[in-house]
Design a protein around this motif. Structure first.
Motif, PDB file in Angstrom:
ATOM      1  N   THR A 102       0.869  -1.176   0.000  1.00  0.00           N
ATOM      2  CA  THR A 102       0.000   0.000   0.000  1.00  0.00           C
ATOM      3  C   THR A 102       0.903   1.222   0.000  1.00  0.00           C
ATOM      4  O   THR A 102       1.841   1.300   0.805  1.00  0.00           O
ATOM      5  CB  THR A 102      -0.908   0.046   1.237  1.00  0.00           C
ATOM      6  N   VAL A 103       0.650   2.155  -0.900  1.00  0.00           N
ATOM      7  CA  VAL A 103       1.354   3.440  -0.921  1.00  0.00           C
ATOM      8  C   VAL A 103       0.314   4.547  -0.815  1.00  0.00           C
ATOM      9  O   VAL A 103      -0.670   4.551  -1.561  1.00  0.00           O
ATOM     10  CB  VAL A 103       2.174   3.634  -2.219  1.00  0.00           C
ATOM     11  N   CYS A 104       0.511   5.474   0.122  1.00  0.00           N
ATOM     12  CA  CYS A 104      -0.391   6.611   0.286  1.00  0.00           C
ATOM     13  C   CYS A 104       0.418   7.900   0.288  1.00  0.00           C
ATOM     14  O   CYS A 104       1.548   7.928   0.795  1.00  0.00           O
ATOM     15  CB  CYS A 104      -1.177   6.505   1.588  1.00  0.00           C
ATOM     16  N   LEU A 105      -0.167   8.941  -0.269  1.00  0.00           N
ATOM     17  CA  LEU A 105       0.483  10.245  -0.300  1.00  0.00           C
ATOM     18  C   LEU A 105      -0.553  11.324  -0.578  1.00  0.00           C
ATOM     19  O   LEU A 105      -1.671  11.028  -1.017  1.00  0.00           O
ATOM     20  CB  LEU A 105       1.592  10.282  -1.359  1.00  0.00           C
ATOM     21  N   GLN A 106      -0.164  12.568  -0.336  1.00  0.00           N
ATOM     22  CA  GLN A 106      -1.029  13.707  -0.622  1.00  0.00           C
ATOM     23  C   GLN A 106      -0.278  14.668  -1.536  1.00  0.00           C
ATOM     24  O   GLN A 106       0.902  14.955  -1.310  1.00  0.00           O
ATOM     25  CB  GLN A 106      -1.445  14.412   0.667  1.00  0.00           C
ATOM     26  N   VAL A 107      -0.967  15.173  -2.556  1.00  0.00           N
ATOM     27  CA  VAL A 107      -0.323  16.046  -3.536  1.00  0.00           C
ATOM     28  C   VAL A 107      -1.190  17.269  -3.793  1.00  0.00           C
ATOM     29  O   VAL A 107      -2.426  17.200  -3.745  1.00  0.00           O
ATOM     30  CB  VAL A 107      -0.049  15.281  -4.853  1.00  0.00           C
ATOM     31  N   TYR A 108      -0.521  18.382  -4.049  1.00  0.00           N
ATOM     32  CA  TYR A 108      -1.198  19.647  -4.356  1.00  0.00           C
ATOM     33  C   TYR A 108      -0.528  20.241  -5.590  1.00  0.00           C
ATOM     34  O   TYR A 108       0.641  20.632  -5.540  1.00  0.00           O
ATOM     35  CB  TYR A 108      -1.085  20.596  -3.171  1.00  0.00           C
ATOM     36  N   THR A 109      -1.241  20.279  -6.710  1.00  0.00           N
ATOM     37  CA  THR A 109      -0.684  20.768  -7.960  1.00  0.00           C
ATOM     38  C   THR A 109      -1.811  21.252  -8.863  1.00  0.00           C
ATOM     39  O   THR A 109      -2.957  20.835  -8.703  1.00  0.00           O
ATOM     40  CB  THR A 109       0.125  19.660  -8.670  1.00  0.00           C
ATOM     41  N   ASP A 110      -1.459  22.114  -9.814  1.00  0.00           N
ATOM     42  CA  ASP A 110      -2.433  22.520 -10.827  1.00  0.00           C
ATOM     43  C   ASP A 110      -2.035  22.013 -12.213  1.00  0.00           C
ATOM     44  O   ASP A 110      -2.545  22.471 -13.223  1.00  0.00           O
ATOM     45  CB  ASP A 110      -2.620  24.040 -10.845  1.00  0.00           C
ATOM     46  N   LEU A 111      -1.125  21.024 -12.249  1.00  0.00           N
ATOM     47  CA  LEU A 111      -0.695  20.456 -13.522  1.00  0.00           C
ATOM     48  C   LEU A 111      -1.847  19.754 -14.238  1.00  0.00           C
ATOM     49  O   LEU A 111      -2.656  19.066 -13.597  1.00  0.00           O
ATOM     50  CB  LEU A 111       0.431  19.455 -13.309  1.00  0.00           C
TER      51      LEU A 111
END
Length: 248
Positions: A78-87
């Motif tokens: 299981t891999v979890c992450l949070q991302v913030y981008t406007d790409l």
């Protein structure tokens, strides 16, 4: 902190630590740690809670290398992450390469609303509802016994896909944030690089239960055994900065 005395950065680091320890001025601790975190090439192991790696511009040489707590072949993860981008163009979120397979594990945004998961060089494409100008939390699970992979977005499950049933993910990995590895530890393409913030990167060598993923999204209260954001060993290269998160 994982930096040897022979390292060329050691003089700078020694000076910073002396500033903190001499006189007991603990108010200087956090700014000094920020300097350490942003030294290029410095290996650090630290609690990154409420912090994010910031990739401010498109690049082919800015990335973060992560060093796992556990190195062994895996039949599930299981891999979890949070991302913030406007790409809106394609970009890599998480690249796990071995010497025999550059896309051993790859989490990749193909375009708005389309996510790809790669295991052992094979790909599964999963649609999801896109949200702009707000961080999104992603969890990806995979198990060898069934080949099933799941994508969870902000604590909600998307439709399952099938991928590499019976496969074993190799060990001895190079794990990179911000770039896709087309070769072990390299082969980067700036047109696939992340521009934005990424945080809360955690990994387990088993599949989290649905209630656990929901708990992770709402409270973050779980203990990963492969990569742990609250006790992460990492190295930055190029223009990557560790800053306080923009949201809470």
């Amino acid at each position: 902190m994982g930096i040897s005395a022979a390292d060329p950065l050691s003089g700078t680091i020694t000076q910073i630590l002396r500033t903190v320890t001499q006189g007991g001025d603990m108010e200087k601790l956090w700014p000094c740690l920020l300097v350490l975190m942003n030294l290029p090439g410095a290996f650090l192991q630290i609690d990154l809670d409420r912090n994010a790696f910031v990739f401010p511009k498109e690049s082919e040489n800015s990335y973060v290398t992560l060093f796992p707590q556990l190195q062994k072949p895996m039949k599930a993860f299981t891999v979890c992450l949070q991302v913030y981008t406007d790409l809106t163009r394609p970009y890599s979120l998480f690249s796990y390469a071995t010497k025999s397979q550059s896309n051993e594990i790859l989490l990749f945004k193909e375009r708005p609303g389309l996510f790809s998961v790669s295991v052992g060089g094979s790909d599964a494409f999963i649609k999801f509802p896109e949200t702009f100008y707000t961080p999104q939390h992603f969890c990806v699970t995979w198990e060898s016994i069934t080949g099933l992979t799941e994508l969870w977005v902000d604590g909600k499950p998307m439709v399952r896909a099938s991928l590499r049933r019976g496969y074993t993910v190799g060990s001895g990995a190079s794990i990179v944030l911000g770039q896709e590895q087309d070769s072990f530890g390299g082969g980067f393409d700036k047109n696939q690089s992340l521009v934005g913030d990424i945080e809360d990167v955690n990994m387990w060598d088993f599949v989290l239960l649905p209630r656990q993923i929901h708990t992770l999204y709402t409270t973050g209260a779980l203990s990963p055994n492969v990569l742990n954001w609250r006790n992460l060993r990492y190295e930055t290269r190029g223009e990557v900065f560790l800053k306080k998160e923009l949201w809470s």
